[in-house]
Design a protein around this motif. Sequence first.
Motif, PDB file in Angstrom:
ATOM      1  N   LYS A  24      32.248  26.312  31.100  1.00  0.00           N
ATOM      2  CA  LYS A  24      31.533  27.573  31.307  1.00  0.00           C
ATOM      3  C   LYS A  24      31.618  28.030  32.757  1.00  0.00           C
ATOM      4  O   LYS A  24      31.669  29.211  33.039  1.00  0.00           O
ATOM      5  N   GLU A  25      31.636  27.094  33.688  1.00  0.00           N
ATOM      6  CA  GLU A  25      31.676  27.436  35.104  1.00  0.00           C
ATOM      7  C   GLU A  25      33.057  27.902  35.554  1.00  0.00           C
ATOM      8  O   GLU A  25      33.197  28.521  36.595  1.00  0.00           O
ATOM      9  N   ARG A  26      34.091  27.639  34.804  1.00  0.00           N
ATOM     10  CA  ARG A  26      35.452  27.955  35.209  1.00  0.00           C
ATOM     11  C   ARG A  26      35.822  29.422  35.011  1.00  0.00           C
ATOM     12  O   ARG A  26      36.876  29.846  35.441  1.00  0.00           O
ATOM     13  N   LYS A  27      34.991  30.225  34.356  1.00  0.00           N
ATOM     14  CA  LYS A  27      35.328  31.631  34.122  1.00  0.00           C
ATOM     15  C   LYS A  27      35.453  32.350  35.455  1.00  0.00           C
ATOM     16  O   LYS A  27      34.622  32.233  36.330  1.00  0.00           O
ATOM     17  N   GLN A  28      36.531  33.128  35.576  1.00  0.00           N
ATOM     18  CA  GLN A  28      36.776  33.845  36.817  1.00  0.00           C
ATOM     19  C   GLN A  28      36.392  35.304  36.655  1.00  0.00           C
ATOM     20  O   GLN A  28      36.501  35.876  35.585  1.00  0.00           O
ATOM     21  N   GLU A  29      35.961  35.880  37.745  1.00  0.00           N
ATOM     22  CA  GLU A  29      35.580  37.279  37.751  1.00  0.00           C
ATOM     23  C   GLU A  29      36.823  38.127  37.994  1.00  0.00           C
ATOM     24  O   GLU A  29      37.605  37.855  38.897  1.00  0.00           O
ATOM     25  N   HIS A  30      37.003  39.158  37.179  1.00  0.00           N
ATOM     26  CA  HIS A  30      38.168  40.030  37.324  1.00  0.00           C
ATOM     27  C   HIS A  30      37.807  41.175  38.268  1.00  0.00           C
ATOM     28  O   HIS A  30      36.869  41.922  38.019  1.00  0.00           O
ATOM     29  N   LEU A  31      38.537  41.296  39.356  1.00  0.00           N
ATOM     30  CA  LEU A  31      38.311  42.366  40.315  1.00  0.00           C
ATOM     31  C   LEU A  31      39.496  43.320  40.293  1.00  0.00           C
ATOM     32  O   LEU A  31      40.646  42.898  40.239  1.00  0.00           O
TER      33      LEU A  31
END
Length: 58
Positions: A24-31
């Motif tokens: 769950k912590e590995r999700k990256q934010e798309h900018l």
Amino acid sequence: MKIGEIIKDKQPDVYRKLNKHEKKERKQEHLSFYDIQELMQGGIHVYKRHRGAFRQIK
């Protein structure tokens, strides 16, 4: 022997919970390109002279 292997052998339910939490912590934010450009410009420092010395304003 690694700690993960020991926990997997002795406490498989705890090992599964730890792996789910890690995924769950590995999700990256798309900018977007505009967001990245705006973040890079935010670090510009502005200086002003005050009584002969340079002072940082922002």
